[in-house]
Design a protein around this motif. Structure first.
Motif, PDB file in Angstrom:
ATOM      1  N   CYS A 169       0.831  -1.205   0.000  1.00 25.41           N
ATOM      2  CA  CYS A 169       0.000   0.000   0.000  1.00 25.41           C
ATOM      3  C   CYS A 169       0.867   1.258   0.000  1.00 25.41           C
ATOM      4  O   CYS A 169       1.744   1.418   0.844  1.00 25.41           O
ATOM      5  CB  CYS A 169      -0.913  -0.018   1.223  1.00 25.41           C
ATOM      6  SG  CYS A 169      -1.885   1.483   1.388  1.00 25.41           S
ATOM      7  N   PHE A 170       0.603   2.165  -0.931  1.00 20.91           N
ATOM      8  CA  PHE A 170       1.431   3.368  -1.001  1.00 20.91           C
ATOM      9  C   PHE A 170       1.227   4.301   0.187  1.00 20.91           C
ATOM     10  O   PHE A 170       2.089   5.113   0.485  1.00 20.91           O
ATOM     11  CB  PHE A 170       1.311   4.112  -2.330  1.00 20.91           C
ATOM     12  CG  PHE A 170      -0.073   4.412  -2.850  1.00 20.91           C
ATOM     13  CD1 PHE A 170      -1.151   4.702  -2.050  1.00 20.91           C
ATOM     14  CD2 PHE A 170      -0.267   4.406  -4.225  1.00 20.91           C
ATOM     15  CE1 PHE A 170      -2.395   4.995  -2.578  1.00 20.91           C
ATOM     16  CE2 PHE A 170      -1.517   4.710  -4.776  1.00 20.91           C
ATOM     17  CZ  PHE A 170      -2.581   5.004  -3.940  1.00 20.91           C
ATOM     18  N   TRP A 171       0.113   4.184   0.897  1.00 16.71           N
ATOM     19  CA  TRP A 171      -0.081   5.019   2.091  1.00 16.71           C
ATOM     20  C   TRP A 171       0.999   4.728   3.127  1.00 16.71           C
ATOM     21  O   TRP A 171       1.506   5.626   3.777  1.00 16.71           O
ATOM     22  CB  TRP A 171      -1.438   4.768   2.717  1.00 16.71           C
ATOM     23  CG  TRP A 171      -2.629   5.106   1.881  1.00 16.71           C
ATOM     24  CD1 TRP A 171      -2.688   5.941   0.807  1.00 16.71           C
ATOM     25  CD2 TRP A 171      -3.950   4.608   2.074  1.00 16.71           C
ATOM     26  NE1 TRP A 171      -3.970   5.984   0.316  1.00 16.71           N
ATOM     27  CE2 TRP A 171      -4.769   5.179   1.070  1.00 16.71           C
ATOM     28  CE3 TRP A 171      -4.524   3.737   2.982  1.00 16.71           C
ATOM     29  CZ2 TRP A 171      -6.128   4.912   0.971  1.00 16.71           C
ATOM     30  CZ3 TRP A 171      -5.881   3.467   2.879  1.00 16.71           C
ATOM     31  CH2 TRP A 171      -6.669   4.052   1.893  1.00 16.71           C
ATOM     32  N   CYS A 172       1.347   3.449   3.279  1.00 15.43           N
ATOM     33  CA  CYS A 172       2.379   3.050   4.250  1.00 15.43           C
ATOM     34  C   CYS A 172       3.745   3.585   3.842  1.00 15.43           C
ATOM     35  O   CYS A 172       4.458   4.180   4.653  1.00 15.43           O
ATOM     36  CB  CYS A 172       2.458   1.528   4.361  1.00 15.43           C
ATOM     37  SG  CYS A 172       0.992   0.736   5.024  1.00 15.43           S
ATOM     38  N   SER A 173       4.108   3.341   2.602  1.00 18.41           N
ATOM     39  CA  SER A 173       5.432   3.748   2.128  1.00 18.41           C
ATOM     40  C   SER A 173       5.592   5.263   2.176  1.00 18.41           C
ATOM     41  O   SER A 173       6.644   5.769   2.558  1.00 18.41           O
ATOM     42  CB  SER A 173       5.660   3.246   0.702  1.00 18.41           C
ATOM     43  OG  SER A 173       5.572   1.842   0.647  1.00 18.41           O
ATOM     44  N   GLU A 174       4.560   5.987   1.799  1.00 18.41           N
ATOM     45  CA  GLU A 174       4.621   7.445   1.834  1.00 18.41           C
ATOM     46  C   GLU A 174       4.858   7.936   3.259  1.00 18.41           C
ATOM     47  O   GLU A 174       5.712   8.801   3.488  1.00 18.41           O
ATOM     48  CB  GLU A 174       3.316   8.041   1.290  1.00 18.41           C
ATOM     49  CG  GLU A 174       3.305   9.561   1.303  1.00 18.41           C
ATOM     50  CD  GLU A 174       1.952  10.140   0.951  1.00 18.41           C
ATOM     51  OE1 GLU A 174       1.867  10.807  -0.082  1.00 18.41           O
ATOM     52  OE2 GLU A 174       0.993   9.920   1.720  1.00 18.41           O
ATOM     53  N   ALA A 175       4.159   7.367   4.229  1.00 21.08           N
ATOM     54  CA  ALA A 175       4.312   7.782   5.628  1.00 21.08           C
ATOM     55  C   ALA A 175       5.730   7.514   6.127  1.00 21.08           C
ATOM     56  O   ALA A 175       6.310   8.332   6.847  1.00 21.08           O
ATOM     57  CB  ALA A 175       3.295   7.053   6.510  1.00 21.08           C
TER      58      ALA A 175
END
Length: 179
Positions: free
Chosen positions: A15-21
């Motif tokens: 999930c890109f939300w995790c990586s972005e954070a």
């Protein structure tokens, strides 16, 4: 730092939300954009299309960073230790090719560095690393509501259950690299 002095890294680790954070917390990282890459269909994909698994795209982030502060190699080590690079097409409960572990290199130097990091990291995992290494062909930014997702939704269930523990691991393992 001027934008022309920045380099870019494009990776997908679920999930890109995790990586972005995760990468928003790293010294030398100037900008992180969630998006899609690696697909073979024409046009700009939507989140719904990518989630179908039919476009071939992965959820990725594109990181703009200052190489005088943090190296591409260090960013890849952080990437490899903040997701599971040994599970094919899945991260946690997320399943499908859109959640694959992937490094999209921007040039031959990045490719060589990534090959070295993958080789050096292999002994630290019980299972073989399955991270795809491919040239970046096209990056599509995700829709606006996916950008800065964790920063804007920290109380949301997914954020507290999945992203917050990843950030705790990051802070423990890479404290010297944090802003």
């Amino acid at each position: 730092m001027k934008e022309e002095n920045l380099e870019q890294m494009t990776v997908g680790g679920g999930c890109f939300w995790c990586s972005e954070a995760v990468f928003d917390e790293i010294k030398g990282v100037e900008k992180v954009i969630s998006g899609y890459s690696g697909g073979k269909v024409p046009g700009t994909p939507t989140y719904r299309e990518v989630c179908s698994g039919l476009t071939g795209h992965a959820e990725v982030i594109q990181v703009s960073f200052d190489p005088t502060v943090v190296s591409y190699e260090d960013l890849l080590v952080i990437f490899m230790t903040t997701h599971n690079p040994t599970t094919l097409n899945k991260q946690g409960a997320d399943r499908g090719t859109q959640y694959r572990s992937v490094i999209f290199y921007h040039n031959e130097e990045q490719k060589k560095i990534a090959e070295t990091v993958l080789k050096e990291m292999a002994p630290y995992f019980d299972d073989p690393i399955v991270t795809e290494l491919s040239p970046l062909e096209k990056f599509h930014p995700a829709e606006a509501h996916h950008q800065d997702y964790y920063a804007n939704n920290q109380g949301q269930g997914y954020c507290t259950a999945v992203i917050s523990p990843k950030l705790a691991k990051l802070r423990e393992m890479h404290a010297d690299k944090l802003k």
